[in-house]
Design a protein around this motif. Structure first.
Motif, short mmCIF file in Angstrom:
data_model
loop_
_atom_site.label_atom_id
_atom_site.label_comp_id
_atom_site.label_asym_id
_atom_site.label_seq_id
_atom_site.Cartn_x
_atom_site.Cartn_y
_atom_site.Cartn_z
N ALA A 72 0.83 -1.20 0.00
CA ALA A 72 0.00 0.00 0.00
C ALA A 72 0.87 1.25 0.00
N LYS A 73 1.98 1.22 0.73
CA LYS A 73 2.88 2.38 0.76
C LYS A 73 3.54 2.58 -0.60
N ASP A 74 3.77 1.49 -1.30
CA ASP A 74 4.45 1.56 -2.59
C ASP A 74 3.52 1.98 -3.73
N ALA A 75 2.26 1.50 -3.71
CA ALA A 75 1.39 1.70 -4.87
C ALA A 75 0.08 2.41 -4.55
N GLY A 76 -0.22 2.64 -3.28
CA GLY A 76 -1.51 3.21 -2.91
C GLY A 76 -2.49 2.12 -2.54
N ARG A 77 -3.53 2.49 -1.77
CA ARG A 77 -4.45 1.50 -1.21
C ARG A 77 -5.24 0.75 -2.26
N LEU A 78 -5.77 1.43 -3.27
CA LEU A 78 -6.61 0.79 -4.26
C LEU A 78 -5.83 -0.20 -5.12
N ALA A 79 -4.71 0.23 -5.65
CA ALA A 79 -3.89 -0.65 -6.48
C ALA A 79 -3.38 -1.84 -5.68
N SER A 93 -6.82 0.52 -11.03
CA SER A 93 -5.61 0.21 -10.28
C SER A 93 -4.39 0.91 -10.88
N LEU A 94 -4.27 0.80 -12.21
CA LEU A 94 -3.13 1.42 -12.89
C LEU A 94 -3.15 2.94 -12.75
N HIS A 95 -4.32 3.54 -12.95
CA HIS A 95 -4.45 5.00 -12.88
C HIS A 95 -4.19 5.51 -11.46
N SER A 96 -4.77 4.84 -10.46
CA SER A 96 -4.58 5.30 -9.08
C SER A 96 -3.14 5.13 -8.64
N CYS A 97 -2.50 4.05 -9.09
CA CYS A 97 -1.08 3.84 -8.75
C CYS A 97 -0.21 4.93 -9.37
N THR A 98 -0.51 5.29 -10.62
CA THR A 98 0.24 6.35 -11.29
C THR A 98 0.07 7.68 -10.57
N GLU A 99 -1.18 8.00 -10.20
CA GLU A 99 -1.45 9.23 -9.46
C GLU A 99 -0.68 9.26 -8.15
N TYR A 100 -0.73 8.15 -7.43
CA TYR A 100 -0.08 8.06 -6.12
C TYR A 100 1.44 8.21 -6.24
N ARG A 101 2.02 7.48 -7.17
CA ARG A 101 3.48 7.52 -7.31
C ARG A 101 3.96 8.86 -7.86
N ASN A 102 3.16 9.48 -8.71
CA ASN A 102 3.53 10.81 -9.20
C ASN A 102 3.66 11.80 -8.05
N LEU A 103 2.82 11.62 -7.04
CA LEU A 103 2.88 12.50 -5.88
C LEU A 103 4.08 12.16 -5.00
N VAL A 104 4.15 10.93 -4.52
CA VAL A 104 5.13 10.59 -3.48
C VAL A 104 6.54 10.39 -4.03
N ARG A 105 6.65 10.07 -5.32
CA ARG A 105 7.99 9.82 -5.89
C ARG A 105 8.46 10.91 -6.84
N ASN A 106 7.53 11.46 -7.61
CA ASN A 106 7.94 12.36 -8.69
C ASN A 106 7.68 13.83 -8.43
N ALA A 160 -9.78 10.61 -8.32
CA ALA A 160 -9.63 10.83 -9.75
C ALA A 160 -10.16 9.66 -10.57
N VAL A 161 -9.88 8.43 -10.13
CA VAL A 161 -10.32 7.26 -10.91
C VAL A 161 -11.83 7.05 -10.79
N LEU A 162 -12.41 7.37 -9.64
CA LEU A 162 -13.87 7.24 -9.50
C LEU A 162 -14.59 8.21 -10.42
N LYS A 163 -14.03 9.40 -10.57
CA LYS A 163 -14.64 10.40 -11.44
C LYS A 163 -14.66 9.90 -12.88
N GLU A 164 -13.60 9.21 -13.30
CA GLU A 164 -13.52 8.70 -14.66
C GLU A 164 -14.49 7.54 -14.91
#
Length: 311
Positions: free
Chosen positions: A8-15, A124-137, A199-203
């Protein structure tokens, strides 16, 4: 062993939840093909961000066939006292585990529609990308995290069985899961448990509403995120941001995270069909309201003490 905290810390809760779900299905198919009796060891933490949550809901949402009358779980830290601290509570806890495991075992297997699987893969893919863009990028996220939360001060407290960081240097990846979650719990933003979901729920539109009504796994995820959001507080999180973060860029990031919190809450309410958070659990709603009258002043005191300590 199924590990919830670090994934969860690596990819976010949903992914994390969806990939662990699919991994359990794969393990089940392999064991069935080889004639091996499988018992999965669920290494769940106490908080939602570490795979925790109400035991009954968690067990009922497991992939069909993966329990088969057998369950092994961890109870960690403060959850040992909460779940087994008194004889009556301990008996009740064991009853819940036993009942939920039996029900999940005897329940008729229901295949997950491929439409739901495909949608969860995308989410899963979209939420992981959103999460990692924040915490890593995001270049100033680590600096913001250290200033807006009491993460550094928590590392000085002798309340854990292990150091708060695996290495002295590095960013979020060097932190252990517990202080990562605990730091944002203190600020009432609770970011690791929900970021990337709104963001993913909105889509997804109405497809997410359909999954919430028809699929136990997705229902449990949404209910847990709703519970987390109901325990958060935008005004308190904003206070930590404005009082403890000096740089304007850091303040902007904090304001954006609070905005995302509000956006996620609105999307979760749309999917669940609730008008207010925890509308479906009145007892918990009242419990949180009572607790907040005590916790809110403590948060304000903590902000002031952190500000003075760092001067």
């Amino acid at each position: 062993m199924i590990g919830y905290s670090d994934s969860a810390k690596d990819a976010g809760r949903l992914a994390s939840a969806w990939q662990l779900y699919k991994s359990q299905e794969i393990l089940l198919h392999i064991c069935e093909a080889k004639g091996i009796q499988m018992t999965l060891f669920h290494g769940r933490g106490g908080t939602v961000g570490r795979g925790g949550g109400p035991s009954y809901l968690a067990i009922q949402s497991q992939p069909p066939g993966t329990l088969d009358g057998r369950l092994r779980v961890t109870e960690q830290g403060e959850m040992i006292t909460t779940q087994f601290g008194l004889p009556g509570i301990a008996i009740r806890t064991l009853e819940v585990y036993s009942m939920a495991t039996l029900q999940a075992t005897l329940k008729a297997k229901k295949e997950v529609p491929q439409k739901y699987r495909d949608l969860m893969d995308k989410m899963s893919l979209h939420s992981c990308t959103e999460y990692r863009n924040l915490v890593r990028n995001t270049s100033n996220f680590v600096d913001y995290f250290r200033k807006a939360t009491p993460s550094s001060e928590l590392g000085l407290l002798n309340i854990g069985s292990r150091p708060s960081k695996r290495t002295e240097t590095g960013g979020v990846e060097s932190l252990r899961a517990i202080p990562w979650i605990f730091s944002f719990t203190q600020t009432r933003l609770l970011l690791p448990s929900w970021y990337g979901v709104g963001a993913v729920l909105k889509e997804c539109g109405t497809d997410a509403e359909e999954m919430y009504k028809e699929w136990d796994f997705f229902t449990t995820i949404m209910d847990l995120i709703e519970m987390v959001l109901s325990k958060g507080d935008e005004s308190i999180a904003r206070r930590y941001n404005e009082e403890l973060v000096a740089e304007e860029e850091g303040k902007k990031l904090g304001r954006e995270l609070v905005r995302r919190f509000d956006e996620t809450a609105k999307e979760v309410l749309r999917v669940t069909g609730h008008k207010v958070l925890q509308e479906g659990n009145q007892k918990l709603m009242k419990s949180i309201m009572v607790r907040n009258s005590f916790v809110d002043p403590i948060n304000l005191v903590q902000v002031e003490l952190l500000k003075r300590l760092r001067q």
